[in-house]
Structures are given as structure tokens and as C-alpha cells.
Design a protein around this motif. Structure first.
Motif, short mmCIF file in Angstrom:
data_model
loop_
_atom_site.label_atom_id
_atom_site.label_comp_id
_atom_site.label_asym_id
_atom_site.label_seq_id
_atom_site.Cartn_x
_atom_site.Cartn_y
_atom_site.Cartn_z
N ALA A 6 1.02 -1.41 0.37
CA ALA A 6 -0.06 -0.11 0.28
C ALA A 6 0.88 1.58 -0.11
CB ALA A 6 -1.25 -0.10 0.83
N GLN A 7 1.85 1.29 0.84
CA GLN A 7 2.87 2.14 1.10
C GLN A 7 4.02 2.78 -0.67
OE1 GLN A 7 3.04 5.01 3.13
NE2 GLN A 7 3.99 5.59 1.22
N ALA A 8 4.29 1.64 -1.58
CA ALA A 8 4.44 1.84 -2.45
C ALA A 8 3.56 2.45 -3.34
CB ALA A 8 5.31 0.84 -3.11
N LEU A 9 2.12 1.89 -3.31
CA LEU A 9 1.22 2.03 -4.19
C LEU A 9 0.84 3.87 -3.75
CD1 LEU A 9 -1.43 1.19 -5.90
CD2 LEU A 9 -2.64 1.21 -3.80
N VAL A 10 1.07 4.30 -2.94
CA VAL A 10 0.33 5.61 -2.47
C VAL A 10 1.83 6.24 -3.25
CG1 VAL A 10 0.99 7.57 -0.74
CG2 VAL A 10 -1.15 5.49 -0.67
N THR A 11 2.87 5.69 -2.86
CA THR A 11 4.42 6.76 -3.46
C THR A 11 3.87 6.96 -4.89
OG1 THR A 11 5.47 5.94 -1.41
CG2 THR A 11 6.84 6.34 -3.48
N TRP A 12 3.85 5.71 -5.29
CA TRP A 12 3.39 5.83 -7.08
C TRP A 12 2.48 6.97 -7.59
CZ3 TRP A 12 -1.36 4.42 -10.50
CH2 TRP A 12 -0.38 3.90 -11.53
N LEU A 13 1.52 7.30 -6.65
CA LEU A 13 0.21 7.86 -7.31
C LEU A 13 0.43 9.32 -6.97
CD1 LEU A 13 -2.35 5.84 -5.24
CD2 LEU A 13 -2.20 6.97 -8.40
N ASP A 14 1.26 9.33 -6.14
CA ASP A 14 2.06 10.46 -5.62
C ASP A 14 2.76 10.93 -6.38
OD1 ASP A 14 0.80 11.44 -3.16
OD2 ASP A 14 2.33 10.74 -1.01
N GLY A 15 3.88 9.89 -7.22
CA GLY A 15 4.31 10.42 -8.05
C GLY A 15 3.47 11.06 -9.23
N ARG A 16 2.65 10.14 -9.77
CA ARG A 16 1.32 10.42 -10.45
C ARG A 16 0.82 11.93 -10.38
NH1 ARG A 16 -1.64 6.39 -13.91
NH2 ARG A 16 -2.30 8.78 -14.26
N GLY A 17 0.98 12.97 -9.34
CA GLY A 17 0.64 14.32 -8.72
C GLY A 17 -0.97 13.67 -8.46
N VAL A 18 -1.69 12.72 -7.66
CA VAL A 18 -2.88 12.31 -7.45
C VAL A 18 -2.80 12.94 -6.08
CG1 VAL A 18 -4.63 10.41 -6.72
CG2 VAL A 18 -2.73 10.28 -9.10
N ALA A 19 -4.29 14.01 -6.19
CA ALA A 19 -4.29 14.72 -4.82
C ALA A 19 -4.86 14.30 -3.84
CB ALA A 19 -5.40 15.88 -5.51
#
Length: 164
Positions: free
Chosen positions: A109-122
Motif C-alpha cells: 500500500a505504501q508503494a502504491l501511495v508513493t506511485w500515486l503521489d509521483g503521478r500527482g494524485v491529490a
């Protein structure tokens, strides 16, 4: 997508994963809070065919990964549905009964959140049954907090400061 490189890898879901994942998802206790029952191999193949093809709704992106140990064993999955022009994501995770309690869900889940943050998901959200303590712990570890909103009996969790 890399998780914690020495522990897990997130590998994009493929229909061929169904054979291994049917065993991972076979524990009846997995469905206590999310409902339903363990899928058959054919049901899982149909589901994975649909998921691998992507959302039929042009306003949604579906992203699904198998959680694999460094040795290659499938232990669960994570997923994200991205909406609002890439600004909002609903995330979920499931780890097989036999593999629970080893930190795989939190790391994935942390890897997923980090990936989403990298895509600019707010905005990152998850819906969790109010009695599902293990999923609540994962949500807290990745920075989500419970809100007062409930949908279909599940509490909405969101990062503080994320736009509603």
C-alpha cells in the motif's frame, strides 16, 4: 513497480496470474469484511481479463498489481481506481490469509501511495469496514485517517489535507 526491493515487488496483473492467485484468495476469512466468497479459477480468469483490459469508463483508470515476494511468490494484490482527471484515487489491498501479519499489505500500500503521489494524485482514499482492524492499521501506516463518511457500511479513509 518496486515496493521495498528486498521484500516485495508489485507486478502488473495478468490473466495468467489467476492460477496462482486462486489459492492466495481461497481463505474464507478474507471475505468476512469485504463480502463475497473465494473465486473459482474460471471466475478469477474472467475478473482478471476484465481488469487487465482496463475500465470501460473513459473517466476512470484501473491499475492492478500482484504483490510478489522477492522470491516471486504471489501473496496478494493492490489496486487503484483513478478518477477526476487523475486527481483522485480509491485504493484497496488484499493479502492472502496464509501470508498475513508479515507486513506485505503495508509495504504494498505504501508503494502504491508513493506511485500515486509521483503521478500527482491529490486525493487518496480507501473504504474500510469499521471492524476490520488490520486494514485500518494499513491505512494509518500509509497516512490515511478515518472520516465521518460511510458508504455501503464502510468508512471512508482519506489523507489529512487531501481535498474531499
Amino acid at each position: 513497480m518496486a515496493g521495498t526491493p528486498e521484500r516485495i515487488r508489485l507486478v502488473p496483473l495478468a490473466v495468467s496470474d489467476a492460477e496462482e492467485m486462486v489459492e492466495v484468495l481461497s481463505g474464507a476469512d478474507l471475505y468476512t469484511f469485504i463480502g463475497g466468497s473465494a473465486p473459482s479459477l474460471e471466475e478469477l480468469r474472467v475478473r482478471y481479463t476484465r481488469q487487465a483490459a482496463g475500465s470501460p469508463d473513459s473517466g476512470q483508470e484501473w491499475h492492478n498489481w500482484i504483490i510478489r515476494t522477492a522470491g516471486g511468490e504471489a501473496v496478494g494484490y493492490v489496486q487503484a481506481t483513478i478518477t477526476d482527471g487523475g486527481r483522485r484515487a480509491e485504493i484497496a489491498w488484499v493479502v492472502g490469509s496464509r501470508q498475513q501479519g508479515q507486513g506485505y499489505a503495508s509495504e504494498a500500500a505504501q508503494a502504491l501511495v508513493t506511485w500515486l503521489d509521483g503521478r500527482g494524485v491529490a486525493t487518496i482514499e480507501a473504504h474500510i469496514h469499521p471492524r476490520h482492524a488490520a486494514s485500518a492499521a494499513v491505512a494509518r501506516r500509509v497516512g490515511l485517517l478515518p472520516t465521518e463518511r460511510f458508504d455501503d457500511g464502510e468508512r471512508l479513509w482519506r489523507r489529512p489535507g487531501d481535498t474531499p
